[in-house]
Design a protein around this motif. Structure first.
Motif, PDB file in Angstrom:
ATOM      1  N   ASP A  85       0.834  -1.207   0.000  1.00 37.65           N
ATOM      2  CA  ASP A  85       0.000   0.000   0.000  1.00 37.65           C
ATOM      3  C   ASP A  85       0.868   1.256   0.000  1.00 37.65           C
ATOM      4  O   ASP A  85       0.580   2.222  -0.719  1.00 37.65           O
ATOM      5  CB  ASP A  85      -0.943   0.006   1.201  1.00 37.65           C
ATOM      6  CG  ASP A  85      -1.994  -1.089   1.124  1.00 37.65           C
ATOM      7  OD1 ASP A  85      -2.167  -1.694   0.038  1.00 37.65           O
ATOM      8  OD2 ASP A  85      -2.643  -1.348   2.153  1.00 37.65           O
ATOM      9  N   LYS A  86       1.943   1.247   0.791  1.00 36.96           N
ATOM     10  CA  LYS A  86       2.862   2.385   0.830  1.00 36.96           C
ATOM     11  C   LYS A  86       3.473   2.615  -0.555  1.00 36.96           C
ATOM     12  O   LYS A  86       3.582   3.753  -1.018  1.00 36.96           O
ATOM     13  CB  LYS A  86       3.950   2.130   1.876  1.00 36.96           C
ATOM     14  CG  LYS A  86       4.846   3.299   2.131  1.00 36.96           C
ATOM     15  CD  LYS A  86       5.817   2.992   3.261  1.00 36.96           C
ATOM     16  CE  LYS A  86       6.753   4.146   3.490  1.00 36.96           C
ATOM     17  NZ  LYS A  86       7.734   3.858   4.535  1.00 36.96           N
ATOM     18  N   HIS A  87       3.853   1.519  -1.244  1.00 31.25           N
ATOM     19  CA  HIS A  87       4.419   1.637  -2.585  1.00 31.25           C
ATOM     20  C   HIS A  87       3.376   2.187  -3.559  1.00 31.25           C
ATOM     21  O   HIS A  87       3.684   3.054  -4.385  1.00 31.25           O
ATOM     22  CB  HIS A  87       4.948   0.273  -3.062  1.00 31.25           C
ATOM     23  CG  HIS A  87       5.742   0.357  -4.319  1.00 31.25           C
ATOM     24  ND1 HIS A  87       5.898  -0.717  -5.162  1.00 31.25           N
ATOM     25  CD2 HIS A  87       6.422   1.378  -4.895  1.00 31.25           C
ATOM     26  CE1 HIS A  87       6.642  -0.340  -6.195  1.00 31.25           C
ATOM     27  NE2 HIS A  87       6.970   0.917  -6.057  1.00 31.25           N
ATOM     28  N   LEU A  88       2.136   1.723  -3.461  1.00 37.98           N
ATOM     29  CA  LEU A  88       1.079   2.201  -4.353  1.00 37.98           C
ATOM     30  C   LEU A  88       0.792   3.692  -4.144  1.00 37.98           C
ATOM     31  O   LEU A  88       0.410   4.393  -5.084  1.00 37.98           O
ATOM     32  CB  LEU A  88      -0.198   1.387  -4.165  1.00 37.98           C
ATOM     33  CG  LEU A  88      -0.137  -0.043  -4.700  1.00 37.98           C
ATOM     34  CD1 LEU A  88      -1.335  -0.842  -4.216  1.00 37.98           C
ATOM     35  CD2 LEU A  88      -0.058  -0.043  -6.220  1.00 37.98           C
ATOM     36  N   LYS A  89       0.970   4.197  -2.932  1.00 38.62           N
ATOM     37  CA  LYS A  89       0.740   5.616  -2.638  1.00 38.62           C
ATOM     38  C   LYS A  89       1.919   6.486  -3.075  1.00 38.62           C
ATOM     39  O   LYS A  89       1.783   7.710  -3.158  1.00 38.62           O
ATOM     40  CB  LYS A  89       0.509   5.805  -1.140  1.00 38.62           C
ATOM     41  CG  LYS A  89      -0.761   5.142  -0.640  1.00 38.62           C
ATOM     42  CD  LYS A  89      -0.849   5.200   0.876  1.00 38.62           C
ATOM     43  CE  LYS A  89      -1.938   4.298   1.405  1.00 38.62           C
ATOM     44  NZ  LYS A  89      -2.043   4.338   2.865  1.00 38.62           N
ATOM     45  N   SER A  90       3.056   5.871  -3.385  1.00 34.63           N
ATOM     46  CA  SER A  90       4.284   6.598  -3.716  1.00 34.63           C
ATOM     47  C   SER A  90       4.247   7.152  -5.150  1.00 34.63           C
ATOM     48  O   SER A  90       3.312   6.907  -5.915  1.00 34.63           O
ATOM     49  CB  SER A  90       5.492   5.675  -3.560  1.00 34.63           C
ATOM     50  OG  SER A  90       5.594   4.801  -4.683  1.00 34.63           O
ATOM     51  N   ASP A 107       5.812   6.105  -7.571  1.00 33.31           N
ATOM     52  CA  ASP A 107       5.841   5.025  -8.569  1.00 33.31           C
ATOM     53  C   ASP A 107       4.450   4.726  -9.127  1.00 33.31           C
ATOM     54  O   ASP A 107       4.321   4.214 -10.236  1.00 33.31           O
ATOM     55  CB  ASP A 107       6.404   3.728  -7.966  1.00 33.31           C
ATOM     56  CG  ASP A 107       7.911   3.758  -7.792  1.00 33.31           C
ATOM     57  OD1 ASP A 107       8.571   4.611  -8.410  1.00 33.31           O
ATOM     58  OD2 ASP A 107       8.414   2.899  -7.032  1.00 33.31           O
ATOM     59  N   PHE A 108       3.410   5.028  -8.341  1.00 34.48           N
ATOM     60  CA  PHE A 108       2.045   4.722  -8.767  1.00 34.48           C
ATOM     61  C   PHE A 108       1.142   5.951  -8.634  1.00 34.48           C
ATOM     62  O   PHE A 108       1.193   6.837  -9.467  1.00 34.48           O
ATOM     63  CB  PHE A 108       1.478   3.528  -7.976  1.00 34.48           C
ATOM     64  CG  PHE A 108       2.094   2.217  -8.363  1.00 34.48           C
ATOM     65  CD1 PHE A 108       1.644   1.518  -9.481  1.00 34.48           C
ATOM     66  CD2 PHE A 108       3.138   1.675  -7.627  1.00 34.48           C
ATOM     67  CE1 PHE A 108       2.219   0.313  -9.854  1.00 34.48           C
ATOM     68  CE2 PHE A 108       3.715   0.468  -7.990  1.00 34.48           C
ATOM     69  CZ  PHE A 108       3.253  -0.213  -9.106  1.00 34.48           C
ATOM     70  N   PHE A 109       0.320   6.031  -7.589  1.00 36.81           N
ATOM     71  CA  PHE A 109      -0.697   7.078  -7.478  1.00 36.81           C
ATOM     72  C   PHE A 109      -0.163   8.449  -7.090  1.00 36.81           C
ATOM     73  O   PHE A 109      -0.824   9.444  -7.305  1.00 36.81           O
ATOM     74  CB  PHE A 109      -1.782   6.669  -6.475  1.00 36.81           C
ATOM     75  CG  PHE A 109      -2.659   5.567  -6.978  1.00 36.81           C
ATOM     76  CD1 PHE A 109      -3.614   5.804  -7.942  1.00 36.81           C
ATOM     77  CD2 PHE A 109      -2.524   4.282  -6.491  1.00 36.81           C
ATOM     78  CE1 PHE A 109      -4.428   4.789  -8.415  1.00 36.81           C
ATOM     79  CE2 PHE A 109      -3.322   3.254  -6.949  1.00 36.81           C
ATOM     80  CZ  PHE A 109      -4.279   3.519  -7.925  1.00 36.81           C
ATOM     81  N   ASN A 110       1.022   8.498  -6.470  1.00 40.99           N
ATOM     82  CA  ASN A 110       1.584   9.755  -5.981  1.00 40.99           C
ATOM     83  C   ASN A 110       0.520  10.500  -5.176  1.00 40.99           C
ATOM     84  O   ASN A 110       0.091  11.613  -5.508  1.00 40.99           O
ATOM     85  CB  ASN A 110       2.100  10.607  -7.144  1.00 40.99           C
ATOM     86  CG  ASN A 110       3.007  11.730  -6.669  1.00 40.99           C
ATOM     87  OD1 ASN A 110       3.153  11.968  -5.474  1.00 40.99           O
ATOM     88  ND2 ASN A 110       3.616  12.419  -7.613  1.00 40.99           N
ATOM     89  N   ALA A 111       0.062   9.850  -4.118  1.00 41.19           N
ATOM     90  CA  ALA A 111      -1.059  10.348  -3.314  1.00 41.19           C
ATOM     91  C   ALA A 111      -0.806  11.743  -2.738  1.00 41.19           C
ATOM     92  O   ALA A 111      -1.752  12.516  -2.572  1.00 41.19           O
ATOM     93  CB  ALA A 111      -1.389   9.362  -2.194  1.00 41.19           C
ATOM     94  N   ALA A 112       0.444  12.090  -2.470  1.00 37.98           N
ATOM     95  CA  ALA A 112       0.736  13.420  -1.932  1.00 37.98           C
ATOM     96  C   ALA A 112       0.412  14.506  -2.960  1.00 37.98           C
ATOM     97  O   ALA A 112      -0.142  15.544  -2.621  1.00 37.98           O
ATOM     98  CB  ALA A 112       2.201  13.511  -1.510  1.00 37.98           C
ATOM     99  N   LYS A 113       0.718  14.257  -4.216  1.00 39.58           N
ATOM    100  CA  LYS A 113       0.474  15.229  -5.283  1.00 39.58           C
ATOM    101  C   LYS A 113      -0.933  15.085  -5.872  1.00 39.58           C
ATOM    102  O   LYS A 113      -1.535  16.063  -6.305  1.00 39.58           O
ATOM    103  CB  LYS A 113       1.515  15.054  -6.392  1.00 39.58           C
ATOM    104  CG  LYS A 113       1.437  16.110  -7.466  1.00 39.58           C
ATOM    105  CD  LYS A 113       2.566  15.968  -8.466  1.00 39.58           C
ATOM    106  CE  LYS A 113       2.452  17.024  -9.557  1.00 39.58           C
ATOM    107  NZ  LYS A 113       3.462  16.833 -10.581  1.00 39.58           N
ATOM    108  N   HIS A 114      -1.460  13.866  -5.917  1.00 35.70           N
ATOM    109  CA  HIS A 114      -2.772  13.585  -6.514  1.00 35.70           C
ATOM    110  C   HIS A 114      -3.640  12.852  -5.485  1.00 35.70           C
ATOM    111  O   HIS A 114      -3.759  11.631  -5.532  1.00 35.70           O
ATOM    112  CB  HIS A 114      -2.626  12.743  -7.781  1.00 35.70           C
ATOM    113  CG  HIS A 114      -1.746  13.363  -8.815  1.00 35.70           C
ATOM    114  ND1 HIS A 114      -2.141  14.447  -9.568  1.00 35.70           N
ATOM    115  CD2 HIS A 114      -0.489  13.072  -9.208  1.00 35.70           C
ATOM    116  CE1 HIS A 114      -1.165  14.789 -10.383  1.00 35.70           C
ATOM    117  NE2 HIS A 114      -0.148  13.978 -10.182  1.00 35.70           N
TER     118      HIS A 114
END
Length: 172
Positions: A68-73, A75-82
């Motif tokens: 989950d941490k990798h998916l939020k990074s 490399d994937f969703f970039n949850a901090a920016k998006h």
């Protein structure tokens, strides 16, 4: 002009899930835990209703904290920016819903299968409508291109994401 009926998602009876092949030998399931959806319609069959959906990308849950941490990074969703992914429908004909899906800042038109399961009144006198949505999208279409290859040459994460979304709405 007819009055539009507004519906909001019943989170306790809804799930926004997906499945993806891992190393092409197994399937990993996941879901977004924090989401919202609404519908506006003029018709009891919901044809040409306006569906709107958002999910918080940092609410992704695949039952594995490291993944989950990798998916939020980045490399994937970039949850901090998006922080959100969104969907806004353009049309619904009773079988397919077409709309704009935005993931990680990239918007693409997608066509998904959508089954309308009907309307019912629950024991608390609330009118509810149920839908099952499925379809496939390419994560690479949205810029989610990270991957790795095993020693045997297998791709770690499939490009194809299978959507499995069950939504129940409450008439407002």
């Amino acid at each position: 002009m007819k009055n539009k009926t507004k519906w909001k998602v019943d989170e306790s009876h809804s799930e926004v899930g997906f499945k993806v092949k891992h190393m092409m030998i197994s399937t990993v399931k996941g879901a977004f835990e924090d989401f919202n959806a609404t519908v506006e319609t003029e018709n009891e069959d919901f044809k040409n209703a306006n569906f709107s959906f958002t999910a918080k990308t940092d609410s992704i849950n695949t039952k594995n904290d490291d993944r989950d941490k990798h998916l939020k990074s980045e490399d994937f969703f970039n949850a901090a920016k998006h922080p959100e992914l969104t969907f806004k429908s353009k049309s619904y004909d009773g079988d397919k819903v077409v709309g704009d899906l935005t993931i990680a800042g990239v918007t693409k038109e997608v066509k998904l299968d959508m089954d309308f399961n009907g309307v019912a009144v629950d024991p608390y006198d609330q009118t509810k409508a149920g839908f099952e949505i499925s379809g496939k999208i390419s994560r690479k279409d949205f810029g989610l291109t990270w991957n790795a290859v095993t020693e045997a040459g297998s791709i770690v994460v499939s490009d194809t994401i299978n959507m499995a979304i069950d939504l129940q709405f409450i008439k407002q």
